[in-house]
Structures are given as C-alpha cells and as structure tokens.
Design an enzyme around this catalytic site. Structure first.
Site, mmCIF file in Angstrom:
data_model
loop_
_atom_site.group_PDB
_atom_site.id
_atom_site.type_symbol
_atom_site.label_atom_id
_atom_site.label_comp_id
_atom_site.label_asym_id
_atom_site.label_seq_id
_atom_site.Cartn_x
_atom_site.Cartn_y
_atom_site.Cartn_z
ATOM 1 N N HIS A 17 -6.858 68.990 -3.910
ATOM 2 C CA HIS A 17 -6.699 68.703 -5.347
ATOM 3 C C HIS A 17 -5.878 69.809 -6.014
ATOM 4 C CE1 HIS A 17 -10.823 66.579 -4.906
ATOM 5 N NE2 HIS A 17 -9.930 65.621 -5.133
ATOM 6 N N LYS A 41 -22.849 56.614 -9.702
ATOM 7 C CA LYS A 41 -22.794 57.458 -8.498
ATOM 8 C C LYS A 41 -23.738 58.637 -8.669
ATOM 9 C CE LYS A 41 -18.302 57.084 -6.181
ATOM 10 N NZ LYS A 41 -17.046 57.797 -5.975
ATOM 11 N N ARG A 90 -2.724 61.173 0.593
ATOM 12 C CA ARG A 90 -2.849 61.984 1.810
ATOM 13 C C ARG A 90 -2.214 61.289 3.004
ATOM 14 N NH1 ARG A 90 -9.053 62.519 0.844
ATOM 15 N NH2 ARG A 90 -8.444 60.389 0.391
ATOM 16 N N SER A 128 -13.436 65.615 -0.597
ATOM 17 C CA SER A 128 -14.681 66.239 -1.078
ATOM 18 C C SER A 128 -15.858 65.883 -0.182
ATOM 19 C CB SER A 128 -14.972 65.790 -2.513
ATOM 20 O OG SER A 128 -13.914 66.134 -3.360
HETATM 21 O O1 PNS Z 1 -11.449 60.856 -6.903
HETATM 22 P P1 PNS Z 1 -11.669 59.389 -6.932
HETATM 23 O O2 PNS Z 1 -13.135 59.081 -6.924
HETATM 24 O O3 PNS Z 1 -10.911 58.669 -5.855
HETATM 25 O O4 PNS Z 1 -11.070 58.872 -8.341
HETATM 26 C C1 PNS Z 1 -11.129 57.517 -8.681
HETATM 27 C C2 PNS Z 1 -10.806 57.316 -10.182
HETATM 28 C C3 PNS Z 1 -11.688 58.205 -11.037
HETATM 29 C C4 PNS Z 1 -9.359 57.666 -10.441
HETATM 30 C C5 PNS Z 1 -11.023 55.823 -10.508
HETATM 31 O O5 PNS Z 1 -12.267 55.415 -10.009
HETATM 32 C C6 PNS Z 1 -10.988 55.528 -12.001
HETATM 33 O O6 PNS Z 1 -9.962 55.639 -12.625
HETATM 34 N N1 PNS Z 1 -12.155 55.143 -12.569
HETATM 35 C C7 PNS Z 1 -12.309 54.861 -13.974
HETATM 36 C C8 PNS Z 1 -12.501 53.369 -14.217
HETATM 37 C C9 PNS Z 1 -11.164 52.667 -14.146
HETATM 38 O O7 PNS Z 1 -10.335 52.835 -15.005
HETATM 39 N N2 PNS Z 1 -10.949 51.909 -13.058
HETATM 40 C C10 PNS Z 1 -9.661 51.264 -12.792
HETATM 41 C C11 PNS Z 1 -9.695 49.812 -13.013
HETATM 42 S S1 PNS Z 1 -10.786 48.980 -11.904
#
Ligand code: PNS
Length: 161
Positions: A17, A41, A90, A128
C-alpha cells in the site's frame, strides 16, 4: 485542485500500500487515503487504529490526507471533489475484481475515473491477510509492513498468546 482517492480496508497498511501511496501522491495535488468503515467485516484493527497507523506512516508526505468513509466510495469521492480513484494491481488475479469495481463505480458516477498502478514487483505477493497470518503465528513481518504496524501486530497477537 486535482485530487485522488486511494480507498481500501488497510487492515493493516502494508508496504505494498505504501508503495502505491508514495508513487500515486506524486501524480496528484492531493492524495486521500480513504479507509472503509465496513460494519459487515470483523477487522483486526479498528478504523481509528488503522487511521492512526497510516497517519504515522504518511506524516512526512505533505499532500497526503487520511480519511474514513462509510457507504459508497463514489459518494465519498464526489463529496471530496475527487475525480480519480487509484487502485493498486498486483497480479492478473486482481484484474477481474478491480475492473468490476471500476466499471460499477463509473456506471454510478461517470465523472470519476479509476486508474490502476501496478504494484512494485517486490510486493506483488503481499496483502494484509498474509501479513496477519504470519504475525498471528509468530512469524516475522519485517520488510512487509512499516515499523509502526510491525509493533502494533506484535502487541495485538502477544495479548492473545
Ligand atoms: O482493500 P479492499 O478491501 O480491497 O478495498 C475495497 C474497497 C474499499 C475499495 C471497496 O470495497 C469499496 O469501495 N467499498 C465501498 C462500497 C462501494 O462503493 N462499493 C462499490 C460498488 S459495489
């Protein structure tokens, strides 16, 4: 102002990150690291702990801001005046999920574009979950996470041992 948002769970932030933050912040006037508060979560670290760790890691980057958001990312980005969402890629295995997110976000809010930065190769295996797994069983996470995270992981898992 040309602002980008770099969203994620960051539970906890890794050097992968950090690599994206260091490189991404050079492309924008302001770079917001946005931590999702996800009630569905059960994280290892609270959003407050995650924000505090990230804050410590980015304290010398003057154009980086740390924020917490809930709900839809595009709504948060819109409120902050962001035109760009940054995500790290990645490996090809990330591609499907990441393009799905990008397409859905663009459908909801076409003015906001997602850009992908390829993670530096030394972090291509890192996430993570892997870090938490190593730390949980007493392995060494040096070089995988910033020192503040290493310390916090040790504290957290020592408590349970
Ligand atoms: O680090 P991560 O868990 O892969 O990040 C995922 C994240 C936070 C980018 C994604 O889950 C997100 O944007 N969640 C907020 C809800 C949302 O806007 N979802 C997209 C439409 S389904």
């Amino acid at each position: 102002m040309f602002i980008a948002v770099y969203p994620g769970s960051f539970d906890p932030i890794t050097n992968g990150h950090l690599d994206i933050i260091e490189r991404g912040r050079k492309l924008f006037e302001k770079f917001i690291v946005a931590i999702l508060r996800n009630p569905h979560k059960l994280p290892l670290f609270s959003v407050e702990e995650r924000a505090q760790m990230i804050q410590e890691v980015v304290q010398d980057f003057e154009n980086v801001e740390v924020a917490v958001f809930e709900g839809l990312l595009v709504k948060f980005a819109q409120e902050k005046g962001c035109k760009v969402i940054v995500r790290g890629l990645r490996a090809i295995s990330d591609y499907e999920y990441e393009t799905q997110l990008a397409v859905i976000n663009r459908k909801m809010f076409p003015e906001i574009e997602t850009i992908f930065l390829p993670t530096s190769t030394e972090y291509s295996y890192l996430n993570s979950t892997v870090v938490k797994e190593i730390a949980r069983f007493g392995g060494c996470v040096k070089g995988l996470v910033p020192p503040v995270v290493e310390r916090k992981l040790r504290e957290r898992f020592d408590t349970f041992r």
